[in-house]
Scaffold this active site. Structure first.
Site, PDB file in Angstrom:
ATOM      1  N   LYS A  47      -8.790  19.416  26.128  1.00 26.03           N
ATOM      2  CA  LYS A  47      -8.318  18.296  25.319  1.00 26.03           C
ATOM      3  C   LYS A  47      -7.586  17.276  26.189  1.00 26.03           C
ATOM      4  CE  LYS A  47      -6.073  21.081  22.572  1.00 26.03           C
ATOM      5  NZ  LYS A  47      -6.517  22.336  23.181  1.00 26.03           N
ATOM      6  N   THR A  48      -6.655  17.769  26.999  1.00 29.22           N
ATOM      7  CA  THR A  48      -5.924  16.860  27.876  1.00 29.22           C
ATOM      8  C   THR A  48      -6.889  16.146  28.819  1.00 29.22           C
ATOM      9  OG1 THR A  48      -4.113  18.437  27.799  1.00 29.22           O
ATOM     10  CG2 THR A  48      -3.977  16.719  29.458  1.00 29.22           C
TER      11      THR A  48
ATOM     12  N   HIS B  12     -13.751  60.288  28.822  1.00 28.80           N
ATOM     13  CA  HIS B  12     -13.431  59.273  27.823  1.00 28.80           C
ATOM     14  C   HIS B  12     -14.335  58.037  27.992  1.00 28.80           C
ATOM     15  CE1 HIS B  12     -10.418  57.000  25.274  1.00 28.80           C
ATOM     16  NE2 HIS B  12     -11.050  55.999  25.867  1.00 28.80           N
ATOM     17  N   GLU B  13     -14.407  57.532  29.209  1.00 27.68           N
ATOM     18  CA  GLU B  13     -15.179  56.306  29.433  1.00 27.68           C
ATOM     19  C   GLU B  13     -16.668  56.542  29.221  1.00 27.68           C
ATOM     20  OE1 GLU B  13     -13.838  53.512  29.528  1.00 27.68           O
ATOM     21  OE2 GLU B  13     -11.809  54.268  29.768  1.00 27.68           O
TER      22      GLU B  13
HETATM   23  P1  ADP Z   1      -6.209  21.805  26.875  1.00 24.18           P
HETATM   24  O1  ADP Z   1      -5.481  20.517  26.967  1.00 24.18           O
HETATM   25  O2  ADP Z   1      -7.306  21.794  25.858  1.00 24.18           O
HETATM   26  O3  ADP Z   1      -5.326  22.997  26.723  1.00 24.18           O
HETATM   27  P2  ADP Z   1      -6.864  21.144  29.562  1.00 24.18           P
HETATM   28  O4  ADP Z   1      -7.547  19.855  29.372  1.00 24.18           O
HETATM   29  O5  ADP Z   1      -5.455  21.079  29.999  1.00 24.18           O
HETATM   30  O6  ADP Z   1      -6.966  22.037  28.248  1.00 24.18           O
HETATM   31  O7  ADP Z   1      -7.721  22.019  30.567  1.00 24.18           O
HETATM   32  C1  ADP Z   1      -7.149  22.664  31.663  1.00 24.18           C
HETATM   33  C2  ADP Z   1      -8.105  22.661  32.829  1.00 24.18           C
HETATM   34  O8  ADP Z   1      -9.257  23.449  32.543  1.00 24.18           O
HETATM   35  C3  ADP Z   1      -8.641  21.299  33.149  1.00 24.18           C
HETATM   36  O9  ADP Z   1      -7.797  20.638  34.035  1.00 24.18           O
HETATM   37  C4  ADP Z   1      -9.998  21.599  33.769  1.00 24.18           C
HETATM   38  O10 ADP Z   1      -9.872  21.929  35.129  1.00 24.18           O
HETATM   39  C5  ADP Z   1     -10.422  22.833  33.039  1.00 24.18           C
HETATM   40  N1  ADP Z   1     -11.281  22.503  31.901  1.00 24.18           N
HETATM   41  C6  ADP Z   1     -10.998  22.743  30.604  1.00 24.18           C
HETATM   42  N2  ADP Z   1     -12.006  22.342  29.819  1.00 24.18           N
HETATM   43  C7  ADP Z   1     -12.940  21.810  30.613  1.00 24.18           C
HETATM   44  C8  ADP Z   1     -14.224  21.209  30.381  1.00 24.18           C
HETATM   45  N3  ADP Z   1     -14.718  21.085  29.147  1.00 24.18           N
HETATM   46  N4  ADP Z   1     -14.917  20.778  31.449  1.00 24.18           N
HETATM   47  C9  ADP Z   1     -14.415  20.906  32.689  1.00 24.18           C
HETATM   48  N5  ADP Z   1     -13.232  21.448  32.975  1.00 24.18           N
HETATM   49  C10 ADP Z   1     -12.490  21.909  31.960  1.00 24.18           C
HETATM   50 ZN    ZN Z   2     -11.234  53.975  25.357  1.00 27.74          ZN
HETATM   51 MG    MG Z   3      -3.438  20.365  27.163  1.00 22.54          MG
END
Ligand code: ADP
Ligand code: ZN
Ligand code: MG
Length: 628
Positions: free
Chosen positions: A218-219, A433-434
C-alpha cells in the site's frame, strides 16, 4: 584537560597586556599586540606614517614589508646598509594611500605575516576553549527551556510528517496488484492533468482509501502514484497524530494540510488511518477525546479545500470495518481500492521485480518459488529473496541458487534452523510423529502432497513435515478439510501406536489446536456437519476496541452443547481413521522412520517412492477415501 585550561588562562593574560599597552600609547588604530611593547624599546628605529609617505614620494624607499596582523610596515631605505634593521612604521587600519604611493613609485612591497603573531594564536586557543563551553551552556539552556515549555508548546507541531520531493518509485516497481494499479492510474491523471476533468465540470476526488493486509504494497503504491505524477509526497502515520494531550493531533493535521497546500499539487499519504479514523464514541470506556478531535479536524480539513486544488489524500488501512462512516462518505475517502495478497502470477511478478537487483542463478525458477509460497505478501517475498541473498553471501557463492531459496523459505516460514538432536528416544519419537503426519497425509484422498519431512528443528518445532500447498484452489471441500484433520492427527496417532497411550507427548499440542479449529469451523461456519447448513457464528467475532465488543452468541445452550459434541465426534473419528491407516501401513512407517533418522531430511519424491513400493506388495494400493 587541566593543562589546557592553564594555557588558556595564560594566553588570555597575554592578550590583555597587549591591549593595555596599546591603550596607553593611544595610537590611532592600534589594536593591541605584543609588538607594541617591542616598538617602545626600538624607538630610534621607527618612522611615522606621514614620514613614510613623504619618503616614498621622494623615492628614498627601496622595499616595504607590510604586516597586516601586527599592523606595521618594515621599511628598507634606498642606500641602506644590508645589515641595518628596517625601520618600523605603525600602519593605519587601511592604507590605500600608502599602497597607491608605493605602486606609483615602483617600490618593491609585499605582505608578510609576522612569525610573532602569538596574540592571534592565543585568541584562537581561547576561542577553542570557550566555544565548547558556550555550546554546552546553550545545550543546557535549551534543555531546561524545553522542559519548562513543553506544556506550552506541544500544540505547535514538531513536524511529524515526512516530505519527499521525489519518491522515485514507479508503477513498474509494484507488481502483482494489477487491478489496484489500473484504478490508481486515474489518480495520477488527476494530479497531472486536472484540467482534463475540470473542463467538463467534473470534481476531482479528494481521497482514496487503500485497503489490504500489511505488506501488500500500500505504501509502495502511494509512493508510486506520487512518483508517476511527479508531485511531492507527504506522509504521516495515523498513530503519529495522536498523542497524550488533547489537541495535539488536531494541530498536526492542520499543519500537514497547510504545508501540503503550499506545495500543491501533491499527495498526502496517511498510513494506518484506523488509528485516528475509528468509529467515534465507541469502544470500551466510551470515546477518546483526543482521537475524536483529531478525526474531526481531519474531516474539516478534507472539506476545507476544493477538489481542484491539486491535493489528493491517500490513506491506508487493513481494517476498513472500524473506520468512522463519516470518513467514507462521498467527498472524503469515497474511493476504496483493495490491495490484496498476490496470487500465483502476482507472486511471480513481484519476485521478478525484486530479483532484478540480485544475482540469481539462471537455473532458479521464480515460478517454482511463487508456487511454493501461497499466502506470501509482497513484503514477505522481498524478504525471502533478501534472506536468500544473505545466505549466498555468507556461503561465498557467486549467485543465489535453489538451495539458498529453499533454506530462505524454510527460515521465513518456520524460523531459525536449530541443530539436529543426537539419536535418542526423543529423536525416534519425533521421527514417528512427523512420518505419521506425512504418511496419513499421503494415504488419505484429497490432501496436498508431502514436500519434505525433516528432523532438523526450526523455530519452535522439533521436526517438520512440509506439504506443497495445492495452488490457489480457493474453495476447499468437506473431504479436503477432513483429510487435513486426519493428517494433522497423524502425528499423535503414530506416537500412540508405537509408544503406547502413556507415552504420548506434548508435541502434538499445536496440531490439536489446528484440528479443533478446523472441526469447529466445519460445524459453525461452513455447515458441514449433522447440525445442517447453518451459520452459528458471527461474521465478525473478533474483539476489538473500536466497536461494541459484547457479541452475544446467537444460539441457545442446547445448540452450544450440540456443537461441542459434533466437533468432538469429527475429531475422534478422524483420529481413529489415522490410527487405522498407520497400523495397516506399519511397515512403511518403520522403513521411513529409519531412513529419516539416518538422513535427517527426506524429500517428498523419495517418500512417495517408498510408499508406492510398499503399497505394491500390499493389496491396498488405492488411496483411502474419508469414510464419512
Ligand atoms: P504495506 O504498506 O501494504 O504494509 P509496503 O508498501 O510498506 O506494504 O511494502 C513493504 C515492502 O514490500 C515494499 O517496500 C516492497 O519492497 C515490498 N512489496 C510489497 N508489496 C509489493 C508489490 N506488490 N510489489 C513489489 N514489492 C512489494
Ligand atoms: Zn505434529
Ligand atoms: Mg505501509
Amino acid at each position: 584537560m587541566r593543562n589546557f585550561d592553564k594555557k588558556g588562562l595564560m594566553n588570555q593574560r597575554h592578550v590583555l597586556t597587549g591591549v593595555v599597552a596599546a591603550g596607553l600609547m593611544m595610537l590611532p588604530g592600534a589594536f593591541g599586540s605584543s609588538s607594541a611593547l617591542a616598538q617602545q624599546k626600538t624607538e630610534r628605529n621607527t618612522l611615522s606614517y606621514g614620514e613614510l609617505i613623504q619618503k616614498a614620494d621622494k623615492g628614498e624607499i627601496k622595499k616595504v614589508e607590510l604586516d597586516q596582523v601586527e599592523q606595521t610596515a618594515r621599511v628598507y631605505l634606498a642606500g641602506q646598509k644590508p645589515d641595518t634593521p628596517p625601520l618600523q612604521v605603525r600602519l593605519l587600519n587601511q592604507n590605500p594611500e600608502l599602497i597607491n604611493k608605493l605602486k606609483e613609485k615602483n617600490v618593491d612591497f609585499g605582505e608578510v605575516s609576522s612569525a610573532g603573531n602569538r596574540a592571534a594564536v592565543g585568541l584562537l586557543i581561547n576561542l577553542m576553549w570557550i566555544l565548547p563551553l558556550v555550546a554546552l551552556m546553550l545545550l543546557f539552556l535549551r534543555r531546561s527551556a524545553n522542559a519548562s515549555n513543553q506544556a506550552m508548546s506541544f500544540g505547535k507541531s514538531r513536524a511529524r510528517f515526512q516530505m519527499e520531493a521525489k519518491t522515485g518509485v514507479k508503477f513498474d516497481d509494484v507488481a502483482g496488484v494489477q487491478e489496484a494499479k489500473e484504478e490508481l492510474q486515474e489518480v495520477v491523471t488527476f494530479l497531472k492533468q486536472p484540467e482534463k476533468f475540470t473542463a467538463v465540470g467534473a470534481k476531482i476526488p479528494k481521497g482514496v482509501l487503500l485497503v489490504g493486509p500489511p505488506g501488500t504494497g500500500k505504501t509502495l503504491l502511494a509512493k508510486a502514484i506520487a512518483g508517476e505524477a511527479g508531485v511531492p509526497f507527504f506522509s504521516m502515520s495515523g498513530s503519529e497524530f495522536v498523542e497524550m494531550f488533547v489537541g495535539v493531533g488536531a494541530s498536526r493535521v492542520r499543519d500537514l494540510f497547510k504545508k501540503a497546500k503550499d506545495n500543491a499539487p501533491c499527495l498526502i499519504f496517511i498510513d494506518e488511518i484506523d488509528a485516528v479514523g475509528r468509529q467515534r464514541g465507541a469502544g470500551i470506556g466510551g470515546g477518546n477525546d483526543e482521537r475524536e478531535q483529531t478525526l474531526n479536524q481531519l474531516l474539516t480539513e478534507m472539506d476545507g479545500f476544493e477538489g481542484n486544488t491539486g491535493i489528493i489524500i491517500i490513506a491506508a488501512t487493513n481494517r476498513p470495518d472500524v473506520l468512522d462512516s463519516a470518513l467514507l462518505r462521498p467527498g472524503r475517502f469515497d474511493r476504496q481500492v483493495i490491495v490484496d495478497v498476490p496470487d500465483l502470477k502476482g507472486r511471480q511478478d513481484i519476485l521478478t521485480v525484486h530479483a532484478q537487483n540480485k544475482k540469481i542463478d539462471p537455473t532458479v525458477s521464480l515460478e517454482a518459488i511463487a508456487r511454493r509460497t501461497p499466502g506470501f505478501t509482497g513484503a514477505d517475498l522481498a524478504n525471502l529473496l533478501n534472506e536468500a541473498a544473505i545466505l549466498t553471501a555468507r556461503r561465498r557463492k557467486e549467485a543465489v541458487t535453489d538451495l539458498e531459496i529453499d533454506n530462505a523459505i524454510d527460515r521465513v516460514v518456520a524460523g531459525m534452523e536449530g541443530t539436529a538432536l543426537v539419536d535418542s528416544k526423543n529423536k525416534r519419537l519425533i521421527a514417528y510423529h512427523e512420518v505419521g503426519h506425512a504418511l496419513v497425509g499421503t494415504l488419505v484422498k484429497g490432501h496436498d502432497p508431502v514436500q519434505k519431512v525433516t528432523l532438523i528443528p526450526r523455530g519452535q518445532a522439533l521436526g517438520l513435515t512440509w506439504f506443497t500447498p495445492n495452488e490457489e484452489q480457493g474453495l476447499i471441500s468437506r473431504s479436503q478439510i477432513l483429510a487435513r484433520i486426519a493428517a494433522a492427527l497423524g502425528g499423535r496417532a503414530a506416537e500412540e501406536i508405537v509408544f503406547g497411550k502413556a507415552e504420548v507427548t506434548t508435541g502434538a499440542g499445536n496440531d490439536l489446536q489446528q484440528v479443533t479449529n478446523m472441526a469447529r469451523q466445519m460445524v459453525t461456519k461452513f455447515g458441514m456437519s449433522d447440525l445442517g447448513p447453518v451459520s452459528l457464528e458471527n461474521q465478525n467475532n473478533e474483539v476489538f476496541l473500536g466497536r461494541d465488543w459484547m457479541n452475544k452468541s446467537e444460539y441457545s445452550e442446547e445448540i452450544a452443547a450440540k456443537i461441542d459434541a459434533t466437533v468432538r465426534e469429527i475429531i475422534n473419528r478422524s483420529y481413529v481413521q489415522a490410527k487405522e491407516l498407520l497400523q495397516e501401513n506399519r511397515l512403511i512407517l518403520e522403513r521411513v522412520v529409519d531412513l529419516l533418522i539416518e538422513q535427517e531430511t527426506i524429500d517428498g519424491d523419495v517418500f512417495r517412492t517408498i510408499v508406492a513400493d510398499y503399497s505394491k506388495l500390499q493389496v491396498t494400493n488405492e488411496q483411502v477415501a474419508v469414510p464419512y
